[in-house]
Design a protein around this motif. Structure first.
Motif, short mmCIF file in Angstrom:
data_model
loop_
_atom_site.label_atom_id
_atom_site.label_comp_id
_atom_site.label_asym_id
_atom_site.label_seq_id
_atom_site.Cartn_x
_atom_site.Cartn_y
_atom_site.Cartn_z
N THR A 195 -4.78 -5.78 -3.00
CA THR A 195 -4.52 -5.71 -1.56
C THR A 195 -5.57 -4.86 -0.88
O THR A 195 -6.04 -3.87 -1.44
N SER A 242 -4.78 -3.23 1.67
CA SER A 242 -3.96 -2.19 2.31
C SER A 242 -3.45 -1.16 1.31
O SER A 242 -2.40 -0.55 1.52
N ALA A 256 5.31 -4.27 1.99
CA ALA A 256 4.22 -5.27 1.99
C ALA A 256 4.76 -6.68 2.23
O ALA A 256 4.19 -7.64 1.76
N ARG A 290 4.51 -8.69 4.54
CA ARG A 290 3.59 -9.64 5.17
C ARG A 290 2.66 -10.31 4.15
O ARG A 290 2.05 -11.34 4.44
N GLU A 291 2.54 -9.71 2.99
CA GLU A 291 1.66 -10.25 1.95
C GLU A 291 2.48 -10.93 0.86
O GLU A 291 3.59 -10.51 0.56
N ASP A 292 1.92 -11.93 0.27
CA ASP A 292 2.56 -12.62 -0.85
C ASP A 292 2.05 -11.99 -2.15
O ASP A 292 1.15 -12.52 -2.79
N LEU A 293 2.61 -10.83 -2.48
CA LEU A 293 2.13 -10.08 -3.64
C LEU A 293 2.87 -10.49 -4.91
O LEU A 293 4.07 -10.71 -4.89
#
Length: 97
Positions: free
Chosen positions: A10, A12, A82, A84-87
């Motif tokens: 990431t 971020s 997180a 918003r992210e597809d982690l």
């Protein structure tokens, strides 16, 4: 000591490290800056290291059940912060020989 590590790709990483540490500091001892953090959970310990493109997390505990609990706490909070992210969160375990 049982150890599991997680590397999250990431941009971020520092943001998430700081969010996690600030959040955990309301309940447990935490020491952090923009690039590293240490969290002392009742059942284990967690170190976070932020780099420009990834967040590395290392969790330690003396029993499997405690390590599982610490990892679950980290998983839950990373997913919340997180969202918003597809982690993908894939833990790697170091097994004692």
């Amino acid at each position: 000591m049982l150890v599991s590590t997680l590397t999250i790709k990431t941009a971020s990483a520092s943001k998430y490290l700081q969010q996690l540490c600030k959040h955990f500091a309301h309940k447990v001892p935490v020491d952090w800056d923009t690039s590293k953090g240490e969290v002392s959970f009742p059942g284990g310990y967690c170190r976070l290291d932020a780099e420009p493109d990834q967040l590395a997390i290392r969790c330690e505990a003396d029993e499997e059940v405690k390590l599982t609990r610490v990892k679950a706490i980290i998983d839950d909070h990373v997913k919340r912060f997180a969202w918003r992210e597809d982690l993908t969160l894939e833990w790697q375990s170091d097994r004692p020989s």
